[in-house]
Structures are given as structure tokens and as C-alpha cells.
Design an enzyme around this catalytic site. Structure first.
Site, PDB file in Angstrom:
ATOM      1  N   LEU A 126       0.789  -1.135   0.025  1.00 17.99           N
ATOM      2  CA  LEU A 126       0.018  -0.068  -0.005  1.00 17.99           C
ATOM      3  C   LEU A 126       0.816   1.281  -0.126  1.00 17.99           C
ATOM      4  O   LEU A 126       1.775   1.129   0.766  1.00 17.99           O
ATOM      5  CB  LEU A 126      -0.999  -0.062   1.084  1.00 17.99           C
ATOM      6  CG  LEU A 126      -1.828  -1.220   1.387  1.00 17.99           C
ATOM      7  CD1 LEU A 126      -3.023  -1.007   2.480  1.00 17.99           C
ATOM      8  CD2 LEU A 126      -2.724  -1.450   0.059  1.00 17.99           C
ATOM      9  N   HIS A 127       0.459   2.307  -0.853  1.00 21.00           N
ATOM     10  CA  HIS A 127       0.945   3.678  -1.037  1.00 21.00           C
ATOM     11  C   HIS A 127       0.037   4.638  -0.738  1.00 21.00           C
ATOM     12  O   HIS A 127      -1.203   4.134  -0.459  1.00 21.00           O
ATOM     13  CB  HIS A 127       1.946   3.723  -2.112  1.00 21.00           C
ATOM     14  CG  HIS A 127       1.159   3.320  -3.415  1.00 21.00           C
ATOM     15  ND1 HIS A 127       0.048   4.144  -3.767  1.00 21.00           N
ATOM     16  CD2 HIS A 127       1.252   2.564  -4.209  1.00 21.00           C
ATOM     17  CE1 HIS A 127      -0.529   3.604  -4.726  1.00 21.00           C
ATOM     18  NE2 HIS A 127       0.233   2.508  -5.216  1.00 21.00           N
ATOM     19  N   ILE A 158      -3.063   9.623  -7.552  1.00 13.98           N
ATOM     20  CA  ILE A 158      -2.189  10.326  -6.704  1.00 13.98           C
ATOM     21  C   ILE A 158      -0.773   9.958  -7.073  1.00 13.98           C
ATOM     22  O   ILE A 158      -0.181   9.095  -7.576  1.00 13.98           O
ATOM     23  CB  ILE A 158      -2.221   9.657  -5.144  1.00 13.98           C
ATOM     24  CG1 ILE A 158      -3.512   9.670  -4.625  1.00 13.98           C
ATOM     25  CG2 ILE A 158      -1.081  10.529  -4.381  1.00 13.98           C
ATOM     26  CD1 ILE A 158      -4.176  11.156  -4.490  1.00 13.98           C
ATOM     27  N   GLU A 173      -8.096   6.246 -10.514  1.00 15.40           N
ATOM     28  CA  GLU A 173      -8.121   6.466 -12.151  1.00 15.40           C
ATOM     29  C   GLU A 173      -6.867   6.279 -12.750  1.00 15.40           C
ATOM     30  O   GLU A 173      -6.593   6.193 -13.673  1.00 15.40           O
ATOM     31  CB  GLU A 173      -8.652   8.154 -12.277  1.00 15.40           C
ATOM     32  CG  GLU A 173      -9.787   8.075 -12.047  1.00 15.40           C
ATOM     33  CD  GLU A 173     -10.031   9.814 -12.084  1.00 15.40           C
ATOM     34  OE1 GLU A 173      -9.307  10.506 -12.511  1.00 15.40           O
ATOM     35  OE2 GLU A 173     -11.375  10.114 -12.254  1.00 15.40           O
ATOM     36  N   LYS A 174      -5.820   5.921 -11.936  1.00 14.92           N
ATOM     37  CA  LYS A 174      -4.449   5.342 -12.238  1.00 14.92           C
ATOM     38  C   LYS A 174      -4.499   4.335 -13.233  1.00 14.92           C
ATOM     39  O   LYS A 174      -3.966   4.248 -14.158  1.00 14.92           O
ATOM     40  CB  LYS A 174      -3.621   4.839 -10.976  1.00 14.92           C
ATOM     41  CG  LYS A 174      -2.440   4.083 -11.225  1.00 14.92           C
ATOM     42  CD  LYS A 174      -1.153   4.944 -11.799  1.00 14.92           C
ATOM     43  CE  LYS A 174      -0.077   4.072 -11.865  1.00 14.92           C
ATOM     44  NZ  LYS A 174      -0.232   2.618 -12.143  1.00 14.92           N
ATOM     45  N   ASP A 175      -5.713   3.247 -12.825  1.00 15.35           N
ATOM     46  CA  ASP A 175      -5.979   2.201 -13.733  1.00 15.35           C
ATOM     47  C   ASP A 175      -7.215   2.579 -14.261  1.00 15.35           C
ATOM     48  O   ASP A 175      -8.262   1.933 -14.148  1.00 15.35           O
ATOM     49  CB  ASP A 175      -5.903   1.111 -12.867  1.00 15.35           C
ATOM     50  CG  ASP A 175      -4.708   0.741 -12.252  1.00 15.35           C
ATOM     51  OD1 ASP A 175      -3.775   0.240 -13.072  1.00 15.35           O
ATOM     52  OD2 ASP A 175      -4.553   0.909 -11.087  1.00 15.35           O
ATOM     53  N   GLN A 221      -4.932 -12.277 -12.634  1.00 14.02           N
ATOM     54  CA  GLN A 221      -4.622 -10.972 -13.464  1.00 14.02           C
ATOM     55  C   GLN A 221      -3.358 -10.769 -14.018  1.00 14.02           C
ATOM     56  O   GLN A 221      -3.276  -9.896 -14.484  1.00 14.02           O
ATOM     57  CB  GLN A 221      -5.488  -9.940 -12.893  1.00 14.02           C
ATOM     58  CG  GLN A 221      -4.693  -9.516 -11.616  1.00 14.02           C
ATOM     59  CD  GLN A 221      -5.483  -8.369 -10.929  1.00 14.02           C
ATOM     60  OE1 GLN A 221      -6.655  -8.572 -10.195  1.00 14.02           O
ATOM     61  NE2 GLN A 221      -4.963  -7.230 -10.953  1.00 14.02           N
ATOM     62  N   SER A 247       2.616   3.829  -7.528  1.00 15.88           N
ATOM     63  CA  SER A 247       2.348   2.255  -7.893  1.00 15.88           C
ATOM     64  C   SER A 247       3.264   1.473  -7.068  1.00 15.88           C
ATOM     65  O   SER A 247       4.375   1.577  -6.903  1.00 15.88           O
ATOM     66  CB  SER A 247       2.669   2.249  -9.436  1.00 15.88           C
ATOM     67  OG  SER A 247       2.643   0.874  -9.703  1.00 15.88           O
ATOM     68  N   HIS A 286      -3.450   4.034  -2.822  1.00 15.13           N
ATOM     69  CA  HIS A 286      -4.327   3.343  -2.110  1.00 15.13           C
ATOM     70  C   HIS A 286      -5.332   3.922  -1.035  1.00 15.13           C
ATOM     71  O   HIS A 286      -6.193   3.912  -0.625  1.00 15.13           O
ATOM     72  CB  HIS A 286      -3.835   2.041  -1.693  1.00 15.13           C
ATOM     73  CG  HIS A 286      -3.139   1.316  -2.503  1.00 15.13           C
ATOM     74  ND1 HIS A 286      -1.636   0.925  -2.562  1.00 15.13           N
ATOM     75  CD2 HIS A 286      -3.416   0.332  -3.636  1.00 15.13           C
ATOM     76  CE1 HIS A 286      -1.175   0.092  -3.736  1.00 15.13           C
ATOM     77  NE2 HIS A 286      -2.322  -0.196  -4.239  1.00 15.13           N
TER      78      HIS A 286
HETATM   79  P1  AMP Z   1      -3.292  -2.305  -6.983  1.00 14.46           P
HETATM   80  O1  AMP Z   1      -3.064  -2.687  -5.566  1.00 14.46           O
HETATM   81  O2  AMP Z   1      -2.477  -1.725  -7.707  1.00 14.46           O
HETATM   82  O3  AMP Z   1      -4.297  -3.578  -7.607  1.00 14.46           O
HETATM   83  O4  AMP Z   1      -4.343  -1.041  -6.878  1.00 14.46           O
HETATM   84  C1  AMP Z   1      -5.368  -1.205  -5.985  1.00 14.46           C
HETATM   85  C2  AMP Z   1      -6.344   0.145  -6.344  1.00 14.46           C
HETATM   86  O5  AMP Z   1      -5.486   1.377  -6.308  1.00 14.46           O
HETATM   87  C3  AMP Z   1      -6.777   0.246  -7.600  1.00 14.46           C
HETATM   88  O6  AMP Z   1      -7.950   0.843  -7.915  1.00 14.46           O
HETATM   89  C4  AMP Z   1      -5.775   1.395  -8.369  1.00 14.46           C
HETATM   90  O7  AMP Z   1      -6.061   1.918  -9.608  1.00 14.46           O
HETATM   91  C5  AMP Z   1      -5.430   2.238  -7.136  1.00 14.46           C
HETATM   92  N1  AMP Z   1      -4.179   2.877  -7.265  1.00 14.46           N
HETATM   93  C6  AMP Z   1      -3.282   2.417  -7.511  1.00 14.46           C
HETATM   94  N2  AMP Z   1      -2.068   3.452  -7.707  1.00 14.46           N
HETATM   95  C7  AMP Z   1      -2.908   4.579  -7.557  1.00 14.46           C
HETATM   96  C8  AMP Z   1      -2.684   6.000  -7.502  1.00 14.46           C
HETATM   97  N3  AMP Z   1      -1.297   6.504  -7.797  1.00 14.46           N
HETATM   98  N4  AMP Z   1      -3.479   7.060  -7.313  1.00 14.46           N
HETATM   99  C9  AMP Z   1      -4.791   6.463  -6.950  1.00 14.46           C
HETATM  100  N5  AMP Z   1      -5.225   5.181  -7.055  1.00 14.46           N
HETATM  101  C10 AMP Z   1      -4.285   4.437  -7.298  1.00 14.46           C
END
Ligand code: AMP
Length: 281
Positions: A35-36, A178, A150-152, A63, A187, A39
């Protein structure tokens, strides 16, 4: 107070039963951990909108189209739980693979159209994996609301389409990307960048902003795109899977942003695949 970490579906159901009975709004934030602040911004949005917040951590093997990517994906559960402590999360749902996909598991959720391009084209099976696990996470948690970054952006559109099409009763919220102070979108995979690659990584977002500026000045997309790709190449990137201008609602390819549009990119730097997107006014 730290949220309880739940690993069995029966425990999750026991936790949510009284919330459902009370008619509470249950927000879910699906993540793969590491987590960052990106998240955590979703967690904050869920906290501000819902009565209950469930954060899920599951590195979903379905995935990943690349076994090496799955093997090297960062896993930092203890630190994740610590980061969440200040958000008053009601439950952390951390199922293992056997809990999510028992041996006879045979169902796939597939969304057509939106998944034909970009991540869908470059990562075969990726969105089936996402749609299948997110459907399960929505039904397991009894979510009324879900928060995606919205990153993804393509993923956000796919999940929203799926929730609508399947009448899952979940409102899917998209939350802004973010970024680090230098513009790099946060990320989990950024952890895999060497110090040197990390200093080069913001260049992707910079070049996207240059294109957006050109588009705003009325310049055509194709030469702006070519020039940006050449500069990325010179800056040490080792290729781009795509750098596209697309409509923000149906992802149709555009030459000019004559309707709400976004620039989307996936590019390789030092063996790490970076993705980003920005709105173009
Ligand atoms: P992940 O753990 O990469 O599968 O991401 C989990 C959720 O966090 C997804 O909805 C991503 O789009 C979101 N997320 C990842 N990076 C960012 C970011 N930099 N800013 C906002 N949401 C993010």
C-alpha cells in the site's frame, strides 16, 4: 485501532451480517497490497462516503499474464496493516489463493468491448482475472460502494461496466491519481525500480503533459506522439506498449480530443512496466 484481519469467508460474513441488517453502506477498496498513498486516498474516500470500510488485499494470480511479474510483485502485509491503522477501517479481508479459487473453481467473468484495447490487448486474460476476482470481492463483502483509482482508468471503466451489467448493486467510484512530487504516479511496482531508474521514471508523465499541451494548442496528435516516443527512447525507456489518445467513456481512438478524452501510456523502464493516464481538456 487496528482493523481485524479476516482470512476465512465465514469470518467475513459474520462481520458483515450486522452491518447488512442495519442497512449500512459498505465500502470496499480492492488492492493487491504494498500500500502507498494512492491506495490510502481510496480508503479515505471510502471512509468519507460509507458507514463501513473493508480493505481487501489479494495478489490475484488470475490477472497476471506473466509469471515473473507475479513472483516479483511486492508483498508487505504487516506494513500494510500498520499504514491502515489511522483510517478506522472496519475489516481487512486477506483471503489466500485456496479460499478464493478452490480446486474445482471454473467460472470466469468477461467484459467485452472496453477490454479489446491497451491493457486488454497487451495482457491477455488480465481483465478476465480482474473482473472475476472483483465480482467475488463485491459479493463476498456485500459491498454497496467500491473505490477504484483512475491510475488504472481502463480497469475502472471495466469494473463499472461489469457491476452495472450484472446488477451487482455496487456504485463504483473513480478516484484521482495520486502522484509523487516529481509527477510519477504512485504504484506498487515503483518499488521494483532501481534508484537510477526511479530518477528517470517521471519522464513518462512529463512527456504526456507535453502532448496534452500540444493538443490544447490545436496540434495534431500523431506527430506529438512520435516526438514524445523518440524522446522517451533517448531518455532510456526501452519501448512503449501504447501511447494512445482515447475517448474517456468508451475508449475509442481519437485523432483530436473533440470529446472528453485521456492520454494513456504503458512504457518499459529498466524491466519495469509503467502505466499512466491523464485527462486532456
Ligand atoms: P493495485 O493494488 O495496484 O491493484 O491497486 C489497487 C487500487 O488502487 C486500484 O483501484 C488502483 O487503481 C488504485 N491505485 C493504484 N495506484 C494509484 C494511484 N497512484 N492513485 C490512485 N489510485 C491508485
Amino acid at each position: 485501532m487496528s482493523a481485524p484481519i479476516l482470512r476465512r469467508l465465514a469470518d467475513l460474513r459474520a462481520a458483515t451480517r450486522p452491518w447488512i441488517r442495519a442497512g449500512e453502506r459498505i465500502g470496499v477498496v480492492p488492492t493487491m497490497g504494498a500500500l502507498h498513498d494512492g491506495h490510502l486516498s481510496l480508503v479515505a474516500a471510502a471512509r468519507a462516503t460509507c458507514d463501513r470500510v473493508i480493505v481487501t488485499i489479494f495478489v490475484n494470480p488470475k490477472q497476471f499474464n506473466n509469471p515473473q511479474d507475479l513472483a516479483s510483485y511486492p508483498r508487505t502485509e504487516e506494513e500494510d496493516a500498520r499504514k491502515l491503522a489511522r483510517f478506522d477501517v472496519d475489516a481487512l479481508w486477506v483471503p489466500d489463493g485456496a479460499q478464493m479459487y478452490p480446486p474445482a473453481f471454473a467460472t470466469t467473468v468477461s467484459v467485452s468491448g472496453l477490454t479489446d484495447v491497451m491493457e486488454g490487448a497487451w495482457r491477455p486474460g488480465h481483465f478476465e482475472g480482474v473482473a472475476t476476482v472483483v465480482t467475488k470481492l463485491f459479493t463476498q463483502t456485500s459491498a454497496t460502494d467500491a473505490f477504484f483509482g483512475e491510475k488504472d482508468y481502463q480497469q475502472f471503466l471495466v469494473v463499472r461496466r461489469m457491476a452495472t451489467d450484472l446488477d451487482l448493486g455496487v456504485t463504483v467510484h473513480g478516484c484521482p491519481t495520486i502522484r509523487d512530487i516529481d509527477g510519477l504516479a504512485l504504484s506498487s511496482r515503483n518499488l521494483l525500480l532501481s534508484d537510477r531508474a526511479r530518477t528517470m521514471a517521471p519522464r513518462l508523465h512529463e512527456e504526456m503533459e507535453v502532448i496534452a499541451l500540444g493538443l490544447r494548442a490545436g496540434k495534431p496528435f500523431a506527430p506529438l506522439r512520435e516526438a514524445a516516443l523518440t524522446r522517451l527512447d533517448k531518455a532510456g525507456f526501452t519501448g512503449a506498449d501504447y501511447l494512445d489518445l482515447r475517448a474517456q467513456d468508451d475508449l475509442a481512438a481519437l485523432d483530436v480530443p473533440d470529446r472528453p478524452a485521456r492520454l494513456f501510456a504503458a512504457a518499459w523502464l529498466a524491466g519495469v512496466r509503467l502505466i499512466d493516464n491523464i485527462a486532456v481538456e
